[in-house]
Design a protein around this motif. Structure first.
Motif, mmCIF file in Angstrom:
data_model
loop_
_atom_site.group_PDB
_atom_site.id
_atom_site.type_symbol
_atom_site.label_atom_id
_atom_site.label_comp_id
_atom_site.label_asym_id
_atom_site.label_seq_id
_atom_site.Cartn_x
_atom_site.Cartn_y
_atom_site.Cartn_z
ATOM 1 N N CYS A 502 0.828 -1.211 0.000
ATOM 2 C CA CYS A 502 0.000 0.000 0.000
ATOM 3 C C CYS A 502 0.859 1.256 0.000
ATOM 4 C CB CYS A 502 -0.929 -0.008 1.208
ATOM 5 S SG CYS A 502 -2.261 -1.231 1.121
ATOM 6 N N VAL A 503 1.920 1.270 0.786
ATOM 7 C CA VAL A 503 2.806 2.434 0.832
ATOM 8 C C VAL A 503 3.530 2.609 -0.507
ATOM 9 C CG1 VAL A 503 4.866 3.386 1.926
ATOM 10 C CG2 VAL A 503 3.081 2.354 3.319
ATOM 11 N N ALA A 504 3.997 1.520 -1.104
ATOM 12 C CA ALA A 504 4.664 1.617 -2.403
ATOM 13 C C ALA A 504 3.712 2.179 -3.464
ATOM 14 C CB ALA A 504 5.184 0.242 -2.827
ATOM 15 N N CYS A 505 2.462 1.736 -3.469
ATOM 16 C CA CYS A 505 1.473 2.267 -4.424
ATOM 17 C C CYS A 505 1.223 3.746 -4.179
ATOM 18 C CB CYS A 505 0.170 1.487 -4.314
ATOM 19 S SG CYS A 505 0.249 -0.197 -4.944
ATOM 20 N N TYR A 506 1.221 4.161 -2.926
ATOM 21 C CA TYR A 506 0.983 5.570 -2.605
ATOM 22 C C TYR A 506 2.075 6.453 -3.218
ATOM 23 C CZ TYR A 506 -0.114 9.691 0.214
ATOM 24 O OH TYR A 506 -0.443 10.951 0.623
ATOM 25 N N TYR A 507 3.323 6.049 -3.083
ATOM 26 C CA TYR A 507 4.427 6.833 -3.637
ATOM 27 C C TYR A 507 4.418 6.805 -5.166
ATOM 28 C CZ TYR A 507 6.914 7.668 0.778
ATOM 29 O OH TYR A 507 7.283 8.107 2.030
ATOM 30 N N VAL A 508 4.358 5.623 -5.750
ATOM 31 C CA VAL A 508 4.492 5.494 -7.205
ATOM 32 C C VAL A 508 3.299 6.121 -7.922
ATOM 33 C CG1 VAL A 508 4.651 3.839 -9.100
ATOM 34 C CG2 VAL A 508 5.938 3.442 -7.001
ATOM 35 N N CYS A 509 2.095 5.889 -7.435
ATOM 36 C CA CYS A 509 0.910 6.453 -8.091
ATOM 37 C C CYS A 509 0.860 7.966 -7.939
ATOM 38 C CB CYS A 509 -0.354 5.807 -7.536
ATOM 39 S SG CYS A 509 -0.500 4.052 -7.922
ATOM 40 N N TYR A 510 1.367 8.493 -6.843
ATOM 41 C CA TYR A 510 1.464 9.949 -6.742
ATOM 42 C C TYR A 510 2.452 10.491 -7.771
ATOM 43 C CZ TYR A 510 2.689 14.604 -5.187
ATOM 44 O OH TYR A 510 2.940 15.944 -5.170
ATOM 45 N N ALA A 511 3.593 9.832 -7.918
ATOM 46 C CA ALA A 511 4.577 10.282 -8.905
ATOM 47 C C ALA A 511 4.022 10.212 -10.317
ATOM 48 C CB ALA A 511 5.851 9.444 -8.789
ATOM 49 N N GLU A 512 3.136 9.260 -10.586
ATOM 50 C CA GLU A 512 2.555 9.126 -11.927
ATOM 51 C C GLU A 512 1.437 10.128 -12.167
ATOM 52 O OE1 GLU A 512 0.852 5.523 -14.768
ATOM 53 O OE2 GLU A 512 1.910 5.103 -12.904
ATOM 54 N N ASN A 513 0.678 10.476 -11.140
ATOM 55 C CA ASN A 513 -0.443 11.410 -11.306
ATOM 56 C C ASN A 513 -0.541 12.299 -10.071
ATOM 57 O OD1 ASN A 513 -2.734 12.712 -12.199
ATOM 58 N ND2 ASN A 513 -4.118 11.024 -11.746
ATOM 59 N N PRO A 514 0.330 13.318 -9.964
ATOM 60 C CA PRO A 514 0.327 14.146 -8.748
ATOM 61 C C PRO A 514 -0.953 14.963 -8.576
ATOM 62 C CG PRO A 514 2.338 14.459 -10.038
ATOM 63 C CD PRO A 514 1.381 13.705 -10.889
ATOM 64 N N GLY A 515 -1.680 15.222 -9.666
ATOM 65 C CA GLY A 515 -2.872 16.042 -9.577
ATOM 66 C C GLY A 515 -4.138 15.304 -9.202
#
Length: 550
Positions: A502-515
């Motif tokens: 869950c934490v890894a998805c939080y970081y990577v998905c934010y980097a992919e779509n910060p908005g």
């Protein structure tokens, strides 16, 4: 004089000429009407073009609030009424202009990456892992048969050794495996309920339990347990120093745990694959322990047992990453597309299509994490020493290449897009570089928290099993202590796969779509603090830096 016949013929000719003139006049009138209609259509076209140009210039001169209204009105122009004479084909220039106008106004469509790739990833590592499973399964069955055969052979020396093993060596390990499963459930549940408290508790409980286990082994006063006791005491001291070093990151880590675990509550059965992997791990460890008893009386027992230990570590790590991939796909699709993914389908992909990437990542990621710890230690200790500086310089260059081609963040893109391990590692780290999140990713301690929770469970199992074995049969104390520590660590890491994913998805998905509206200002605020120097973090630099001498 004209004859009557000639007069009659002349009158007829004049009548015919009059009729022809009347027809010619009618034709000229019709042609004039057609010309007037065409001119009217062309005039209307020019009027439409003038209106469009005027609206565009007006929109540019208007304030933003009125300009948005003008743009909304101009996005869908009304086709003008066309006057077409009867029997004539309608003009097509206006329709073509309107179609071209609409095409220029339409927003460009961005192609989204496919989420249902059917290609197997990392097929070579998949074939190697499947071959390894077949060979190990055959070896375990053979050694279990040898153990049973030795027990049946009544009166022999082998039978007496294996009966002692079944009586004094196997029960503590099996009970420790059950205890480690309970601890795995407890760690995961506690992290999901009280993330802020558990980050502190994991750091300092690991220090306390490893210190206690080391002192206990030293108190047994056995040469075989003294070395392990010293190692545990040294590790506990290092854990205490690490807890003091990362004190300023604890609050942010607790916040990330809390936010990352919120989507997991939307999926009721998300823990199902983790529970299944824990059950499979317990059954495999039980058979593996019986196989070790049979391998003790086979050729080259030390080498055979070492091979079995390596196989168990790889298999348990693959089980953990299968659960990691399942959770990563469900959570990543929720962040990226807002989808409610089917958990069973995600689990089937993890154990089939993405199993090769899980196998390759399970083999390399632990080594990468170990190199990361070494690089950080050398970076802190290099100082003015030339030897330490050259070692740190070399190690940091190696780390730069490794982190681009293999890192634990890759499992998010493996699960979501079906990429291979190396390709997914490059894409995730490329996202971090694009968003300037490298230092934030380097300073993340969530993976360390999951690792230390496994170590803490292993230390608890050592305290439990070593006390039991020392009171029943002292000769097995060292081997039982070492094995239960290993089993406790592996089982707890499988259980902690869900919060880690869950934490890894939080970081990577934010980097992919910060908005995305699913993310708040936690990461941007942290990045601003790091850039302005208000938050002191000690991370592994991408490039080695040498401090000039004064």
């Amino acid at each position: 004089m004209k004859t009557p016949d000639s007069v009659i013929e002349g009158g007829a000719a004049e009548e015919e000429m009059g009729v022809m003139e009347e027809k010619g006049g009618d034709r000229k009138i019709e042609e004039g009407q057609e010309m007037d209609a065409v001119k009217a259509v062309e005039g209307e076209k020019k009027e439409v073009e003038v209106v469009v140009e005027a609206s565009q210039s007006l929109a540019q001169s208007q304030p933003p609030a009125e300009r948005s209204v003008t743009r909304l009105q101009a996005q869908h122009p009304v086709t003008p009424i066309q006057v077409v004479p009867h029997g004539a084909s309608p003009p097509t220039a206006g329709g073509a202009a309107a179609a071209a106008f609409q095409q220029t106004r339409a927003p460009p469509q961005v192609a989204l990456a496919s989420l249902n790739s059917r290609a197997y990833t990392n097929r070579i590592s998949l074939a190697l892992f499947v071959l390894h499973l077949v060979v190990v399964a055959a070896a375990v069955c053979f050694f279990v048969f040898k153990a049973v055969q030795g027990v049946v052979d009544v009166g022999s020396d082998t039978a007496r050794k294996e009966k002692r093993g079944l009586k004094f060596w196997l029960p503590p390990i099996e009970c420790s495996a059950v205890l480690s499963m309970i601890l795995a459930f407890a760690w995961q549940k506690a992290v999901r309920l009280w993330p802020g408290v558990m980050v502190h508790f994991v750091l300092w409980s690991t220090f306390g339990f490893t210190m206690s286990a080391g002192i206990l082994l030293l108190c047994f006063s056995l040469p075989s347990t003294a070395g392990m006791g010293v190692a545990l005491i040294g590790f506990s001291i290092g854990t205490g120093l690490y807890a003091c070093w990362v004190t300023r990151r604890i609050g942010f880590t607790a916040r990330v745990f809390h936010l990352a675990l919120l989507p997991a509550a939307k999926f009721r059965h998300l823990n199902g694959p983790t529970y299944l992997m824990l059950a499979a791990g317990f059954l495999w460890i039980s058979l593996w322990c019986l196989a070790v008893i049979g391998a003790l009386n086979f050729y080259y027992p030390p080498l055979t047992i070492i091979a079995l230990v390596v196989s168990l570590a790889w298999t348990a790590e693959v089980m953990r990453n299968v659960a990691n991939l399942t959770v990563s796909r469900v959570i990543a699709l929720y962040y990226l597309r807002g989808m409610q993914s089917d958990i069973n389908f995600s689990f089937q992909r993890a154990i089939s299509i993405n199993l090769g990437s899980a196998s390759l990542g399970s083999f390399f990621v632990p080594s990468i994490e170990a190199l990361r710890i070494i690089a950080r230690g050398l970076n802190l200790l290099e100082g003015e020493d030339e030897f330490l500086f050259s070692c740190a310089h070399c190690c940091l260059h190696v780390m730069e290449s490794i982190f681009r081609n293999g890192n634990s963040w890759a499992f998010v893109h493996i699960a979501a897009y079906g990429k291979g391990f190396v390709e997914a590692s490059r894409s995730t780290w490329g996202l971090f570089e694009r968003q300037r999140m490298e230092e934030l990713a380097d300073s993340d301690i969530t993976s360390a928290i999951c690792f230390l929770s496994g170590v803490c469970s292993g230390a608890i199992c050592v305290i439990f099993a070593a006390s039991w074995t020392f009171s029943s049969y002292r000769k097995y104390t060292a081997t039982v202590s070492l094995l239960v520590f290993f089993v406790g660590y592996l089982m707890t890491r499988i259980g902690m796969a869900l919060p880690h994913a869950c934490v890894a998805c939080y970081y990577v998905c934010y980097a992919e779509n910060p908005g995305s509206r699913l993310f708040d200002s936690t990461i941007p605020d942290r990045l601003k603090m790091i850039e302005t120097g208000r938050e002191a973090v000690v991370s592994t630099p991408r490039f080695p830096r040498r401090v000039p001498r004064t």
